[in-house]
Write an enzyme that holds these catalytic residues in place. Structure first.
Site, PDB file in Angstrom:
ATOM      1  N   GLN A 287      41.602 -51.949 -97.303  1.00 26.66           N
ATOM      2  CA  GLN A 287      40.420 -51.732 -96.441  1.00 26.66           C
ATOM      3  C   GLN A 287      40.260 -52.838 -95.400  1.00 26.66           C
ATOM      4  OE1 GLN A 287      36.934 -51.069 -98.834  1.00 26.66           O
ATOM      5  NE2 GLN A 287      37.581 -49.010 -99.418  1.00 26.66           N
ATOM      6  N   GLU A 371      39.968 -66.831 -62.440  1.00 25.47           N
ATOM      7  CA  GLU A 371      39.298 -65.719 -61.727  1.00 25.47           C
ATOM      8  C   GLU A 371      37.832 -65.622 -62.124  1.00 25.47           C
ATOM      9  OE1 GLU A 371      40.536 -63.779 -59.470  1.00 25.47           O
ATOM     10  OE2 GLU A 371      42.718 -63.774 -59.719  1.00 25.47           O
ATOM     11  N   ASP A 375      31.774 -67.406 -68.816  1.00 30.64           N
ATOM     12  CA  ASP A 375      30.360 -67.737 -68.561  1.00 30.64           C
ATOM     13  C   ASP A 375      29.929 -67.278 -67.168  1.00 30.64           C
ATOM     14  OD1 ASP A 375      30.209 -69.149 -70.985  1.00 30.64           O
ATOM     15  OD2 ASP A 375      30.859 -71.020 -70.029  1.00 30.64           O
TER      16      ASP A 375
HETATM   17  P1  TGC Z   1      26.803 -66.948 -53.417  1.00 28.71           P
HETATM   18  O1  TGC Z   1      25.634 -67.602 -52.744  1.00 28.71           O
HETATM   19  O2  TGC Z   1      26.542 -65.991 -54.538  1.00 28.71           O
HETATM   20  O3  TGC Z   1      27.709 -66.191 -52.336  1.00 28.71           O
HETATM   21  C1  TGC Z   1      28.175 -66.843 -51.171  1.00 28.71           C
HETATM   22  C2  TGC Z   1      28.479 -65.807 -50.135  1.00 28.71           C
HETATM   23  O4  TGC Z   1      29.527 -64.935 -50.608  1.00 28.71           O
HETATM   24  C3  TGC Z   1      29.031 -63.576 -50.682  1.00 28.71           C
HETATM   25  N1  TGC Z   1      29.662 -63.000 -51.868  1.00 28.71           N
HETATM   26  C4  TGC Z   1      30.647 -62.127 -51.815  1.00 28.71           C
HETATM   27  N2  TGC Z   1      31.276 -61.541 -50.787  1.00 28.71           N
HETATM   28  C5  TGC Z   1      32.290 -60.702 -51.050  1.00 28.71           C
HETATM   29  N3  TGC Z   1      32.687 -60.433 -52.304  1.00 28.71           N
HETATM   30  C6  TGC Z   1      32.103 -61.012 -53.374  1.00 28.71           C
HETATM   31  N4  TGC Z   1      32.538 -60.779 -54.605  1.00 28.71           N
HETATM   32  C7  TGC Z   1      31.029 -61.897 -53.155  1.00 28.71           C
HETATM   33  N5  TGC Z   1      30.228 -62.641 -53.959  1.00 28.71           N
HETATM   34  C8  TGC Z   1      29.389 -63.313 -53.149  1.00 28.71           C
HETATM   35  C9  TGC Z   1      27.548 -63.708 -50.779  1.00 28.71           C
HETATM   36  O5  TGC Z   1      26.899 -62.559 -50.326  1.00 28.71           O
HETATM   37  C10 TGC Z   1      27.295 -64.886 -49.854  1.00 28.71           C
HETATM   38  O6  TGC Z   1      27.425 -64.444 -48.517  1.00 28.71           O
HETATM   39  P2  TGC Z   1      26.603 -65.124 -47.330  1.00 28.71           P
HETATM   40  O7  TGC Z   1      26.974 -64.342 -46.137  1.00 28.71           O
HETATM   41  O8  TGC Z   1      25.165 -64.991 -47.746  1.00 28.71           O
HETATM   42  O9  TGC Z   1      27.057 -66.551 -47.282  1.00 28.71           O
HETATM   43  O10 TGC Z   1      27.812 -68.086 -53.862  1.00 28.71           O
HETATM   44  P3  TGC Z   1      27.659 -69.214 -54.943  1.00 28.71           P
HETATM   45  O11 TGC Z   1      28.131 -70.489 -54.326  1.00 28.71           O
HETATM   46  O12 TGC Z   1      26.292 -69.196 -55.570  1.00 28.71           O
HETATM   47  O13 TGC Z   1      28.762 -68.799 -56.033  1.00 28.71           O
HETATM   48  C11 TGC Z   1      28.652 -67.650 -56.755  1.00 28.71           C
HETATM   49  C12 TGC Z   1      29.728 -67.620 -57.854  1.00 28.71           C
HETATM   50  C13 TGC Z   1      29.491 -68.705 -58.877  1.00 28.71           C
HETATM   51  C14 TGC Z   1      29.609 -66.267 -58.512  1.00 28.71           C
HETATM   52  C15 TGC Z   1      31.119 -67.787 -57.224  1.00 28.71           C
HETATM   53  O14 TGC Z   1      31.275 -69.022 -56.667  1.00 28.71           O
HETATM   54  C16 TGC Z   1      32.235 -67.537 -58.221  1.00 28.71           C
HETATM   55  O15 TGC Z   1      32.636 -66.411 -58.399  1.00 28.71           O
HETATM   56  N6  TGC Z   1      32.790 -68.621 -58.869  1.00 28.71           N
HETATM   57  C17 TGC Z   1      33.956 -68.490 -59.711  1.00 28.71           C
HETATM   58  C18 TGC Z   1      35.141 -69.066 -58.982  1.00 28.71           C
HETATM   59  C19 TGC Z   1      36.395 -68.299 -59.232  1.00 28.71           C
HETATM   60  O16 TGC Z   1      36.406 -67.165 -59.700  1.00 28.71           O
HETATM   61  N7  TGC Z   1      37.503 -68.895 -58.883  1.00 28.71           N
HETATM   62  C20 TGC Z   1      38.765 -68.222 -58.995  1.00 28.71           C
HETATM   63  C21 TGC Z   1      39.854 -69.001 -58.295  1.00 28.71           C
HETATM   64  S1  TGC Z   1      41.291 -68.054 -57.992  1.00 28.71           S
HETATM   65  C22 TGC Z   1      41.981 -67.863 -59.493  1.00 28.71           C
HETATM   66  O17 TGC Z   1      41.495 -68.218 -60.502  1.00 28.71           O
HETATM   67  C23 TGC Z   1      43.290 -67.184 -59.462  1.00 28.71           C
HETATM   68  S2  TGC Z   1      44.053 -67.012 -60.990  1.00 28.71           S
HETATM   69  C24 TGC Z   1      45.226 -65.942 -60.462  1.00 28.71           C
HETATM   70  C25 TGC Z   1      46.152 -65.501 -61.483  1.00 28.71           C
HETATM   71  O18 TGC Z   1      47.040 -66.304 -61.869  1.00 28.71           O
HETATM   72  O19 TGC Z   1      46.070 -64.301 -61.859  1.00 28.71           O
HETATM   73  P1  FAD Z   2      34.628 -75.696 -64.488  1.00 27.49           P
HETATM   74  O1  FAD Z   2      34.080 -74.970 -63.318  1.00 27.49           O
HETATM   75  O2  FAD Z   2      34.552 -77.178 -64.485  1.00 27.49           O
HETATM   76  O3  FAD Z   2      33.907 -75.140 -65.806  1.00 27.49           O
HETATM   77  C1  FAD Z   2      33.952 -75.845 -67.053  1.00 27.49           C
HETATM   78  C2  FAD Z   2      33.014 -75.094 -68.012  1.00 27.49           C
HETATM   79  O4  FAD Z   2      31.666 -75.130 -67.492  1.00 27.49           O
HETATM   80  C3  FAD Z   2      33.381 -73.631 -68.169  1.00 27.49           C
HETATM   81  O5  FAD Z   2      33.178 -73.251 -69.502  1.00 27.49           O
HETATM   82  C4  FAD Z   2      32.365 -72.930 -67.267  1.00 27.49           C
HETATM   83  O6  FAD Z   2      32.102 -71.590 -67.693  1.00 27.49           O
HETATM   84  C5  FAD Z   2      31.158 -73.804 -67.424  1.00 27.49           C
HETATM   85  N1  FAD Z   2      30.231 -73.721 -66.281  1.00 27.49           N
HETATM   86  C6  FAD Z   2      30.498 -73.986 -64.962  1.00 27.49           C
HETATM   87  N2  FAD Z   2      29.423 -73.760 -64.205  1.00 27.49           N
HETATM   88  C7  FAD Z   2      28.451 -73.318 -65.032  1.00 27.49           C
HETATM   89  C8  FAD Z   2      27.098 -72.890 -64.847  1.00 27.49           C
HETATM   90  N3  FAD Z   2      26.539 -72.854 -63.632  1.00 27.49           N
HETATM   91  N4  FAD Z   2      26.400 -72.513 -65.929  1.00 27.49           N
HETATM   92  C9  FAD Z   2      26.969 -72.536 -67.170  1.00 27.49           C
HETATM   93  N5  FAD Z   2      28.223 -72.920 -67.419  1.00 27.49           N
HETATM   94  C10 FAD Z   2      28.958 -73.301 -66.356  1.00 27.49           C
HETATM   95  N6  FAD Z   2      42.555 -71.182 -58.945  1.00 27.49           N
HETATM   96  C11 FAD Z   2      42.991 -70.849 -57.694  1.00 27.49           C
HETATM   97  O7  FAD Z   2      42.312 -71.086 -56.708  1.00 27.49           O
HETATM   98  N7  FAD Z   2      44.197 -70.221 -57.537  1.00 27.49           N
HETATM   99  C12 FAD Z   2      45.009 -69.923 -58.574  1.00 27.49           C
HETATM  100  O8  FAD Z   2      46.088 -69.339 -58.388  1.00 27.49           O
HETATM  101  C13 FAD Z   2      44.592 -70.295 -59.895  1.00 27.49           C
HETATM  102  N8  FAD Z   2      45.414 -70.084 -60.961  1.00 27.49           N
HETATM  103  C14 FAD Z   2      45.069 -70.602 -62.187  1.00 27.49           C
HETATM  104  C15 FAD Z   2      45.986 -70.558 -63.239  1.00 27.49           C
HETATM  105  C16 FAD Z   2      45.667 -71.127 -64.469  1.00 27.49           C
HETATM  106  C17 FAD Z   2      46.681 -71.131 -65.561  1.00 27.49           C
HETATM  107  C18 FAD Z   2      44.375 -71.683 -64.674  1.00 27.49           C
HETATM  108  C19 FAD Z   2      43.998 -72.254 -66.010  1.00 27.49           C
HETATM  109  C20 FAD Z   2      43.475 -71.713 -63.644  1.00 27.49           C
HETATM  110  C21 FAD Z   2      43.799 -71.202 -62.380  1.00 27.49           C
HETATM  111  N9  FAD Z   2      42.920 -71.303 -61.287  1.00 27.49           N
HETATM  112  C22 FAD Z   2      43.331 -70.942 -60.029  1.00 27.49           C
HETATM  113  C23 FAD Z   2      41.664 -72.033 -61.428  1.00 27.49           C
HETATM  114  C24 FAD Z   2      40.549 -71.252 -62.152  1.00 27.49           C
HETATM  115  O9  FAD Z   2      40.028 -70.275 -61.317  1.00 27.49           O
HETATM  116  C25 FAD Z   2      39.509 -72.269 -62.603  1.00 27.49           C
HETATM  117  O10 FAD Z   2      40.077 -72.981 -63.682  1.00 27.49           O
HETATM  118  C26 FAD Z   2      38.203 -71.605 -62.998  1.00 27.49           C
HETATM  119  O11 FAD Z   2      37.565 -71.020 -61.892  1.00 27.49           O
HETATM  120  C27 FAD Z   2      37.243 -72.597 -63.682  1.00 27.49           C
HETATM  121  O12 FAD Z   2      37.149 -73.781 -62.972  1.00 27.49           O
HETATM  122  P2  FAD Z   2      37.326 -75.204 -63.739  1.00 27.49           P
HETATM  123  O13 FAD Z   2      38.591 -75.123 -64.522  1.00 27.49           O
HETATM  124  O14 FAD Z   2      37.191 -76.272 -62.751  1.00 27.49           O
HETATM  125  O15 FAD Z   2      36.151 -75.241 -64.786  1.00 27.49           O
END
Ligand code: TGC
Ligand code: FAD
Length: 392
Positions: A287, A371, A375
């Site tokens: 189970q 991405e 959180d």
């Molecule tokens: P916020 O004030 O909410 O927004 C700023 C401006 O952006 C607009 N906006 C968007 N526009 C298009 N698409 C979206 N999804 C949008 N989301 C927001 C928004 O309307 C605003 O526009 P404007 O004209 O008013 O300036 O921005 P914030 O600074 O409060 O941040 C919001 C938050 C925390 C959600 C955002 O910063 C976020 O998503 N943070 C997470 C960062 C992240 O995902 N990083 C990823 C890096 S790349 C990566 O990880 C690649 S891994 C690839 C792989 O190996 O597969």
């Molecule tokens: P932080 O932002 O420092 O977060 C640390 C912790 O704090 C997390 O648990 C988070 O959830 C928490 N936290 C942050 N803010 C808040 C809040 N406001 N309230 C509550 N909790 C919060 N980035 C690119 O640009 N291009 C890439 O190709 C890419 N590839 C990646 C590949 C790998 C293998 C990894 C590990 C990461 C990659 N990233 C890339 C970066 C990735 O997008 C970041 O690691 C991610 O966005 C988190 O940022 P950080 O690692 O600085 O963590």
């Protein structure tokens, strides 16, 4: 690693909802993963190396720019086909899916959506074949979840821009030919720039010692007074919304991809549980193991439905950022939980590279962070339903 005996679970007959084209695309990717990824991926993960020989195959199954129009070298497919390709690739390995996600949604998408016609023609066809590989620089050492705080910047020097700063955690950076770099201009407005390998002052050191996504190359992007030609600026959109728009597309692909990793873990655990005999009967007849397996298939089925509906909304141009966040968050958490449970079903064998489960489990630790962290996606849903942003 053992031979790949994967049989995809489809508990709710979701294949009935797919078109002939979806099935063709999905099955081609599935066969390619079985033939070209499964036999080699464990070895590459163990030696922490990206298998560059797979790039041609990725291009051939349409994984580079699935939804980019054919006139620019893309496959011209719909969003569900894109999702299915990501699902199948991540069934093999999340790191391989990462390479496809970055190339398609974080490099080809911004060039197609925000680029000039010249930029599209120059880069997209070569990116689609894998002749050129790209990476995406948003995250910085001090700005991960909060990319809007970035300090990488460029100054207008008349006939070129001068770029300075650094990006960290960049998938594919160690071997990428081009980088889509997000940087602030002198007014503090974020723009995208196409930076090419070989530009003076641009380097891409590799990040070593990862326990996760070991078969994917991750590195930095360092810009030390890099002269970027003015025609390399993406003019179509600026502000944080420009990179976030790319993330919508990549996060959507991950929502599907995570299902692939979960399906592989479930399928492996189910087969093992039926074959492994303890106390005179298969452990599948107990189970406790049935509870694990029944919950896995339930969660996979729910995730499949979520991804499929999101795909329909995306095809209609109606999927919101918050809907995409919900699917990315839910499906990655679902997959990581299944990987952890599936590993236990295999007992001691679950920790070896004979099976794919532990590799998936460790890979998913990155997927749940990049991405947008788990959180951050919860906070995006929270902001959407309450109208109150809780980030700041
Ligand atoms: P916020 O004030 O909410 O927004 C700023 C401006 O952006 C607009 N906006 C968007 N526009 C298009 N698409 C979206 N999804 C949008 N989301 C927001 C928004 O309307 C605003 O526009 P404007 O004209 O008013 O300036 O921005 P914030 O600074 O409060 O941040 C919001 C938050 C925390 C959600 C955002 O910063 C976020 O998503 N943070 C997470 C960062 C992240 O995902 N990083 C990823 C890096 S790349 C990566 O990880 C690649 S891994 C690839 C792989 O190996 O597969
Ligand atoms: P932080 O932002 O420092 O977060 C640390 C912790 O704090 C997390 O648990 C988070 O959830 C928490 N936290 C942050 N803010 C808040 C809040 N406001 N309230 C509550 N909790 C919060 N980035 C690119 O640009 N291009 C890439 O190709 C890419 N590839 C990646 C590949 C790998 C293998 C990894 C590990 C990461 C990659 N990233 C890339 C970066 C990735 O997008 C970041 O690691 C991610 O966005 C988190 O940022 P950080 O690692 O600085 O963590």
């Amino acid at each position: 690693m053992r031979p790949d005996l994967f049989e995809a679970p489809d508990y709710y007959n979701l294949d009935d909802l797919l078109s002939e084209e979806h099935l063709l695309v999905r099955d081609a990717a599935r066969q390619w993963v079985k033939r070209d990824i499964s036999p080699i991926i464990e070895e590459y993960a163990q030696k922490a190396e990206f298998p560059t020989q797979i790039l041609k195959g990725l291009a051939e199954i349409g994984a580079f720019g699935p939804y980019i129009p054919e006139e620019y070298g893309g496959a011209g497919l719909d969003q569900i086909s894109y999702g299915l390709i990501m699902q199948e690739i991540e069934r093999g390995d999340s790191g391989v899916r990462s390479t496809a996600s970055v190339q398609s949604s974080l490099v080809m998408y911004p060039i197609y959506t925000y680029g000039t016609e010249e930029q599209r023609k120059k880069y997209l066809p070569k990116l689609a074949t894998g002749e050129l590989m790209g990476c995406f620089g948003l995250t910085e050492p001090d700005h991960g979840s909060n990319p809007g705080g970035m300090t990488t910047n460029f100054k207008d020097k008349g006939d070129h821009y001068l770029l300075n700063g650094a990006k960290l955690w960049i998938s594919n950076s160690p071997f990428a030919d081009i980088a889509i770099v997000w940087a602030k201009n002198e007014e503090g407005r974020i723009h995208g720039l196409i930076v090419e390998r070989g530009m003076e002052g641009f380097s891409t050191p590799e990040t070593h010692n990862k326990w996760s996504l070991r078969a994917s190359a991750t590195g930095e992007l360092i810009f030390d007074n890099v002269k970027v030609p003015k025609e390399n600026l993406l003019p179509g959109k600026n502000g944080l919304g420009a990179p976030l728009g790319c993330l919508d597309s990549a996060r959507y692909g991950i929502a599907w991809g995570a299902i692939g990793a979960a399906m592989d873990c479930y399928d492996t655990a189910l087969r093992y549980a039926k074959e492994r005999v303890q106390f005179g009967k298969p452990i599948a007849a107990t189970q406790l193991q049935q509870k694990k397996l029944a919950e896995m298939i339930t969660e996979i089925t729910k995730a499949q439905l979520l991804a499929f509906r999101l795909g329909q909304l995306k095809n209609e141009g109606r999927a919101t950022t918050a809907q995409i966040s919900m699917a990315k968050r839910n499906n990655v958490e679902m997959a990581i939980k299944i990987a952890r449970e599936a590993r236990q079903v295999l007992g001691g064998m679950g920790i070896t590279g004979e099976y794919s489960i532990m590799r998936h489990m460790m890979n998913l630790e990155s997927v749940i962070t990049y991405e947008g962290t788990h959180d951050i996606h919860l906070l995006i849903t929270g902001a959407d339903i309450t109208g109150h942003q809780a980030f700041k």
